[in-house]
Design an enzyme around this catalytic site. Structure first.
Site, PDB file in Angstrom:
ATOM      1  N   CYS A 255       0.794  -1.236  -0.199  1.00 28.64           N
ATOM      2  CA  CYS A 255       0.032   0.083   0.053  1.00 28.64           C
ATOM      3  C   CYS A 255       1.004   1.223  -0.118  1.00 28.64           C
ATOM      4  O   CYS A 255       1.562   1.766  -1.051  1.00 28.64           O
ATOM      5  CB  CYS A 255      -1.032   0.105   1.092  1.00 28.64           C
ATOM      6  SG  CYS A 255      -2.419   1.136   0.930  1.00 28.64           S
ATOM      7  N   HIS A 361      -3.918  -5.120   0.447  1.00 29.78           N
ATOM      8  CA  HIS A 361      -3.750  -5.571   1.755  1.00 29.78           C
ATOM      9  C   HIS A 361      -3.719  -7.100   1.694  1.00 29.78           C
ATOM     10  O   HIS A 361      -4.975  -7.730   2.103  1.00 29.78           O
ATOM     11  CB  HIS A 361      -4.450  -5.142   2.770  1.00 29.78           C
ATOM     12  CG  HIS A 361      -4.168  -3.485   2.931  1.00 29.78           C
ATOM     13  ND1 HIS A 361      -3.100  -3.106   3.732  1.00 29.78           N
ATOM     14  CD2 HIS A 361      -4.755  -2.398   2.415  1.00 29.78           C
ATOM     15  CE1 HIS A 361      -3.209  -1.867   3.785  1.00 29.78           C
ATOM     16  NE2 HIS A 361      -4.140  -1.348   2.910  1.00 29.78           N
ATOM     17  N   GLU A 363      -2.604  -8.890   3.803  1.00 31.72           N
ATOM     18  CA  GLU A 363      -2.570  -9.155   5.604  1.00 31.72           C
ATOM     19  C   GLU A 363      -4.060  -8.906   6.015  1.00 31.72           C
ATOM     20  O   GLU A 363      -4.337  -9.011   7.173  1.00 31.72           O
ATOM     21  CB  GLU A 363      -1.732  -8.402   6.315  1.00 31.72           C
ATOM     22  CG  GLU A 363      -2.229  -7.057   6.673  1.00 31.72           C
ATOM     23  CD  GLU A 363      -1.992  -5.972   5.542  1.00 31.72           C
ATOM     24  OE1 GLU A 363      -2.354  -4.848   5.705  1.00 31.72           O
ATOM     25  OE2 GLU A 363      -1.810  -6.283   4.421  1.00 31.72           O
TER      26      GLU A 363
END
Length: 394
Positions: A255, A361, A363
């Site tokens: 990001c 993302h 994660e």
């Protein structure tokens, strides 16, 4: 129980009336919308939302309460919160409290009872803009004057406001394989957790860290984290990324970290009209041809040569990013991932140095987990570099 009246005023004068939700008071920020149907606690505690007022498009918020386990940082970061229909009672076996109580305790000013569909359509058509929420001001014109005095997101240098004050370590689970130095530009807790699950110990360092401080950790690789603000202001992290590239240390950015690496490679960045925020964005991985459903939270993007729109434009060039190699100071670079909604660049891969990024993302918490394999790709990059240099993984 009758709630205290509240108003929301956008910088173009559009006004919405509702009721106070959370702390009573007044707040300002950039109005953005999040399309996620779940994960409101992770959204609230994501440092990338610093100085933004988040509009939840899902109508029912707070249904599962809050708990101490799902936070992505040590506090709520949103500047304000806008919901349509807050739950009267949170119900979940993991809940340790209610959402509104948490908002109140942390001084987060919000508004409920708003037509969030109309508000989202307005932002979609006009673009993200400054906004104010007040449960103490009754005159929209007076609040509008203060909204227009608030600082814009373009030119905002915010990573120093969200980074860790002191370094800390998240140890590998099981057998230790690698050590990673992570530059905290607004890191989420699930990043080092996903690395730990792959045998990686992560040293999380302040955003102002030098190359010597990164290398002092004994790092096999470097990670540049997500974070808030305008990447055009992050000259320090850009210079640091360039030094990492010169030393051919494996590098992975997510990001904001992806935008930093883009700048380090010589590309520009620009502000999207209303950004990508939610957990349902389709992205093509050009290496595999797979389309992944991914989690996003970014208002800026890397500008690929020939496709640089005006900053803040509501539409980006419609043509697909060409599958070309651009030569840079650090060798060839390709676009590795593309958003299929609007053809925005979502990832970069360097061909001649060990570095890659994604602008979304992997994660993601809460989900989706289609892109979790990127942490495996990072581990493989480290292993390949160590093998070529005859290094051990001890």
């Amino acid at each position: 129980m009758r709630r205290r009246p509240a108003i929301l005023v956008l910088e173009d004068g559009r006004t919405f009336h509702g009721e106070a939700y959370g702390s009573v008071g007044e707040t300002f920020g950039e109005a953005v919308f999040n399309t996620g149907m779940t994960g409101y606690q992770e959204t609230l505690t994501d440092p990338s939302y610093h100085r933004q007022v988040v509009v939840q498009t899902a109508p029912h918020i707070g249904n599962t309460g809050v708990n101490a386990e799902d936070d992505e940082s040590g506090r709520i970061w949103v500047a304000g919160y806008v919901v349509r229909d807050p739950a009267r009672i949170g119900s979940n076996w993991r809940a340790t409290g209610g959402l509104e109580d948490r908002l109140t305790a942390e001084g987060v000013v919000g508004i409920s009872g708003v037509d969030t569909r109309a508000l989202t359509r307005h932002l979609r058509e006009r673009g993200a803009m400054r906004v104010g929420i007040s449960s103490v001001e009754v005159d929209p014109r007076a609040l509008l004057a203060r909204v227009r005095q608030a600082p814009p997101m373009v030119g905002a240098d915010l990573s120093a406001q969200v980074t860790t004050a002191q370094p800390y370590v998240i140890a590998a689970e099981g057998v230790h394989r690698f050590t990673v130095a992570a530059l905290d530009l607004g890191i989420k807790r699930n990043v080092p957790r996903r690395l730990a699950a792959r045998g990686v110990s992560t040293h999380v360092l302040p955003a102002s860290s030098s190359i010597d401080e990164l290398l002092a950790t004994g790092a096999d690789a470097v990670f540049f984290s997500p974070g808030p603000g305008d990447p055009a202001t992050a000259d320090g992290p850009v210079a640091l990324a360039q030094e990492v590239l010169r030393r051919r240390i494996p590098l992975f950015g997510i990001c904001f970290g992806s935008q930093i690496l883009g700048r380090a490679l010589g590309f520009g960045t620009y502000k999207l009209g209303y950004g990508h925020r939610g957990i349902n964005q389709p992205v093509l991985d050009r290496a595999t041809g797979k389309v992944e459903v991914t989690s996003h939270n970014h208002g800026f993007a890397v500008a690929w040569p020939g496709r640089e729109p005006e900053s803040g434009a509501l539409e980006v060039p419609g043509a697909v990013v060409p599958d070309q190699v651009i030569e840079t100071e650090f060798g060839g670079v390709q676009v590795s991932h593309v958003c299929l909604n609007d053809n925005v660049v979502e990832g970069l891969r360097a061909r001649d140095v060990p570095a890659f990024t994604v602008q979304y993302h992997p994660e993601a918490a809460a989900g989706p987990h289609d892109a979790d394999y990127l942490f495996d790709r990072f581990a493989e990059l480290i292993e390949g570099r160590n093998h070529s240099e005859g290094r051990t993984n001890a």
